[in-house]
Design an enzyme around this catalytic site. Sequence first.
Site, mmCIF file in Angstrom:
data_model
loop_
_atom_site.group_PDB
_atom_site.id
_atom_site.type_symbol
_atom_site.label_atom_id
_atom_site.label_comp_id
_atom_site.label_asym_id
_atom_site.label_seq_id
_atom_site.Cartn_x
_atom_site.Cartn_y
_atom_site.Cartn_z
ATOM 1 N N LEU A 123 3.403 5.330 5.866
ATOM 2 C CA LEU A 123 2.621 4.373 6.635
ATOM 3 C C LEU A 123 1.850 3.489 5.678
ATOM 4 C CD1 LEU A 123 1.121 6.969 9.139
ATOM 5 C CD2 LEU A 123 3.089 5.487 9.559
ATOM 6 N N GLY A 139 0.803 -1.211 0.000
ATOM 7 C CA GLY A 139 0.000 0.000 0.000
ATOM 8 C C GLY A 139 0.835 1.258 0.000
ATOM 9 N N CYS A 140 0.408 2.237 0.802
ATOM 10 C CA CYS A 140 1.065 3.538 0.827
ATOM 11 C C CYS A 140 2.508 3.486 1.317
ATOM 12 C CB CYS A 140 0.259 4.506 1.690
ATOM 13 S SG CYS A 140 -1.382 4.893 1.018
ATOM 14 N N ALA A 141 2.879 2.414 2.014
ATOM 15 C CA ALA A 141 4.261 2.285 2.492
ATOM 16 C C ALA A 141 5.202 1.759 1.418
ATOM 17 C CB ALA A 141 4.308 1.358 3.709
#
Length: 347
Positions: free
Chosen positions: A334, A140-142
């Site tokens: 995160l 994901g965003c990480a």
Amino acid sequence: MTIPTIAAVGTAVPGNPVGQDDIRNFAAALFREGLPHLERLMPVFENASIEKRYLAQPLEWYRMQHTFSEANTLYEQIAFDLSEKAALAALSKADINPGDIGAVLFVSSTGIATPTLDSKLIQRLGLSAHTKRLPLWGLGCAGGVTGLARAAELVTTTQKPVLLVAVELCSLTFQRNDFSKSNLVGSSIFGDGAAAVVLVPKQQGPAVLGSYSTLFPDTEDIMGWDMSDTGLKVRFSRDIPAIVREHLPDLLKQACTQWGIDQSQLSHFVAHPGGAKVLAAYSDSLGLAAEKLSGAYQVLRDYGNMSSASVLFVLDKFMSETLPTGEYGVMLALGPGFSAEQVLFQW
């Protein structure tokens, strides 16, 4: 000792720019039939600090429900096209012969392909058939920060340039008949795009000096996908900014201790623009002046949240606007898990 450095970043977006007001009006019409008290939730669009985003399809396409197969077929086609454009831009800026690339890392979480798209990318770009491959899915965003950390490690082990590609088509996961708050919030922030980074085993840009990963136990419900008959259904908690405020100061302190530096030595902050509230939580918890995150706010304003690719857009802006002074910086993101990723660099 080899110190991996970032030679160049390339970016690419789909050809469907849409203003935030247009998306707001579009979403209001779609959600009116199924989400109670919608009027109280609609300010999420105005408060997102986004002016424009780029979508994989024209806005009208999202009015109808689509099967997972249909959306994923588009993902394979468009994600590959954007990956190629971003990679070619990065290779050209770095002045690297494609045949010299020793490994490719491919990061994505918004579609599925087997073989993964890096196999096609290697052939299209003219890389060696013996190029090492490391596809990373579900971060994901990480994913952008994680991918950069793993790419730097591969530079050290292979002693060759490494190509990192992150591509996300978040809009293709939009569920027309999901009237949850998560789906509405997702429609207010998510955009589509790709970024590529070339890392090399010589001094050519910001030096990647270390990384620090943290997994929070029993937090799977905070962020991720739920699989439905129509595809990937977004899941995230409104508590993310509060988690940042509570845990990030200690996490950064722990990371600096591992890296052998004092936190006061950090001058640069390249953060994933997950949303305006998340960026505000970064500033508040770390005591950062607004200008320290200006690049993240600008990327959020112009592109929205493109998941793993976003922080690499911020990195590109940082490198183009910041002169090298030998100071330390940190990249922050995160992601699902719930997890936090940090990378130390010097520029």
